[in-house]
Design a protein around this motif. Structure first.
Motif, PDB file in Angstrom:
ATOM      1  N   ALA A 173       7.045  34.608 -16.381  1.00  0.00           N
ATOM      2  CA  ALA A 173       8.208  35.077 -15.615  1.00  0.00           C
ATOM      3  C   ALA A 173       7.895  36.403 -14.942  1.00  0.00           C
ATOM      4  N   SER A 199       7.145  36.806 -10.643  1.00  0.00           N
ATOM      5  CA  SER A 199       8.218  37.521  -9.949  1.00  0.00           C
ATOM      6  C   SER A 199       7.707  38.718  -9.152  1.00  0.00           C
ATOM      7  N   ASP A 208      15.506  32.226 -22.588  1.00  0.00           N
ATOM      8  CA  ASP A 208      16.098  33.095 -21.578  1.00  0.00           C
ATOM      9  C   ASP A 208      15.080  33.444 -20.496  1.00  0.00           C
ATOM     10  N   ALA A 209      13.854  33.783 -20.915  1.00  0.00           N
ATOM     11  CA  ALA A 209      12.806  34.122 -19.950  1.00  0.00           C
ATOM     12  C   ALA A 209      12.475  32.915 -19.071  1.00  0.00           C
ATOM     13  N   TRP A 210      12.436  31.741 -19.698  1.00  0.00           N
ATOM     14  CA  TRP A 210      12.139  30.515 -18.952  1.00  0.00           C
ATOM     15  C   TRP A 210      13.244  30.214 -17.939  1.00  0.00           C
ATOM     16  N   ASN A 211      14.483  30.361 -18.361  1.00  0.00           N
ATOM     17  CA  ASN A 211      15.599  30.107 -17.446  1.00  0.00           C
ATOM     18  C   ASN A 211      15.613  31.086 -16.286  1.00  0.00           C
ATOM     19  N   GLU A 212      15.282  32.355 -16.558  1.00  0.00           N
ATOM     20  CA  GLU A 212      15.209  33.346 -15.487  1.00  0.00           C
ATOM     21  C   GLU A 212      14.119  32.974 -14.481  1.00  0.00           C
ATOM     22  N   LEU A 213      12.989  32.510 -15.002  1.00  0.00           N
ATOM     23  CA  LEU A 213      11.894  32.096 -14.129  1.00  0.00           C
ATOM     24  C   LEU A 213      12.304  30.896 -13.284  1.00  0.00           C
ATOM     25  N   GLN A 242      15.291  30.017 -12.379  1.00  0.00           N
ATOM     26  CA  GLN A 242      16.272  30.442 -11.374  1.00  0.00           C
ATOM     27  C   GLN A 242      15.584  31.132 -10.194  1.00  0.00           C
ATOM     28  N   SER A 243      14.606  31.966 -10.507  1.00  0.00           N
ATOM     29  CA  SER A 243      13.863  32.660  -9.460  1.00  0.00           C
ATOM     30  C   SER A 243      13.101  31.668  -8.590  1.00  0.00           C
TER      31      SER A 243
END
Length: 359
Positions: A49, A53, A345-350, A352-353
């Motif tokens: 992530a 980013s 959470d980190a995976w979901n943020e990635l 989404q990005s």
């Protein structure tokens, strides 16, 4: 010898807990291998992530994936797999020199499926085949539901990095899963000498959780115990590892080495190399952020084997912690749950990005 070479002479391999395309393409990973004697790499969803980013290293592949109308999950794994494959190629000389013990690069299964044995082994198999390098390792979390998938993967000849281990009790289950898996692999006709595994025991997160509880207790006796749980727990685990070597494995099978993970200190009051110099010993791996590697080299405080013969002292520390009111059963339950949640959470943020960039 620098401190990393000193660790190697004791029996501890140093792996880098980070990876990005820039590290590979710039030659920085190669530089770390040559100059700082790094002999492996671990990754996790949070690492990817952060890598994806920043900058524009992934732009070309991302544009290609967008033109192919790849889903966001497909895109993230395609980019992660390329990085891991290329890092495996960089580390191949180390892999060959150490007969497969080091030169490893880990990639993790989707943390969202950690409670699904069938989905976990299916993805472990897919990642192993797509990376297509003998020095890859597939990371599978040591949740109760994923233990069987660890055995399944090993039985298919897949090298496994078992991650998110916090308690000695769970570690014993991981050892059993390895022993069963390697036995099945031999029965399935695989060359077990080519199957490797590490058991990743998380260190600093335990100190963070226990220290918070000790501060809440607030007594002088409790406060004196801050910063002691992580090292003591790892040393207890090392004794379990040593005891497990009495179990007979198929001829040619490798030792499943303990790997000390989460070794960057969370409390700035603690020495930056705390979880390195205090956890040096035969048949171990320490995976470190680059800042911890540099701090270890700068401190130059390796004192030889600090693991063997320390179990009795470690048990005494745990007895003191329990006496002042630390409920370790609850501590380990919280840490495992939060460990999975943090990676999700980190995976979901990635995702989404990536979704934004693919749109």
């Amino acid at each position: 010898m620098n401190a990393i070479e000193q660790l190697a002479s004791v029996g501890t391999s140093t792996w880098l807990d980070d990876l990005s395309r820039d590290r590979i393409s710039s030659g920085h990973l190669q530089q770390l291998i040559e100059e700082k004697h790094i002999v492996g790499v671990t990754t996790n969803p949070a690492i990817f992530a952060a890598a994806m980013s920043k900058g524009n290293a992934y732009d070309e592949q991302l544009a290609q994936l967008k033109s192919e109308e790849a889903s966001v999950d497909q895109a993230v794994y395609a980019m992660s797999i390329e990085d891991v494959r290329n890092a495996c190629d960089v580390l191949m000389p180390v892999f060959e020199k150490t007969s497969g013990q080091d030169g490893r690069v880990s990639i993790e299964v989707d943390p969202r499926i950690s409670e699904d044995r069938d989905a976990t082994i299916a993805q472990a198999r897919e990642l192993w085949n797509k990376v297509d390098r003998p020095n890859a390792m597939i990371k599978i979390p040591a949740t109760e539901e994923s233990l069987a998938a660890i055995t399944d993967a090993l039985a298919e000849g897949i090298s496994v990095n078992v991650t998110l281990i916090f308690s000695v009790a769970r570690y014993r289950q991981v050892i059993s899963a390895y022993q069963e898996g390697i036995q099945q692999a031999a029965e399935n006709g695989f060359d077990v000498s080519k199957i490797h595994s590490v058991a990743s025991f998380f260190v600093s997160r335990l100190d963070t959780e226990v220290d918070n509880r000790l501060e809440a207790i607030g007594s002088e006796e409790a406060l004196k115990l801050r910063g002691k749980a992580g090292v003591a727990n790892a040393r207890r685990a090392y004794q379990v590892f040593q005891d497990s070597q009495d179990t007979e494995l198929p001829e040619g099978a490798n030792v499943q080495r303990p790997l000390w993970a989460s070794t960057g200190v969370k409390n700035p009051e603690y020495p930056a190399d705390l979880y390195v110099r205090e956890l040096a010993g035969p048949d171990t791996v320490n995976t470190m952020p680059e800042a911890t590697i540099d701090a270890t080299i700068e401190a130059d405080a390796i004192q030889g084997d600090t693991l063997s013969g320390t179990a009795e002292e470690a048990e005494a520390v745990f007895a003191e912690l329990s006496k002042v009111g630390i409920d370790f059963e609850d501590v380990f339950e919280v840490l495992e749950r939060e460990g999975v949640e943090k990676f999700v959470d980190a995976w979901n943020e990635l995702l989404q990005s990536m979704q934004t960039q693919l749109s």
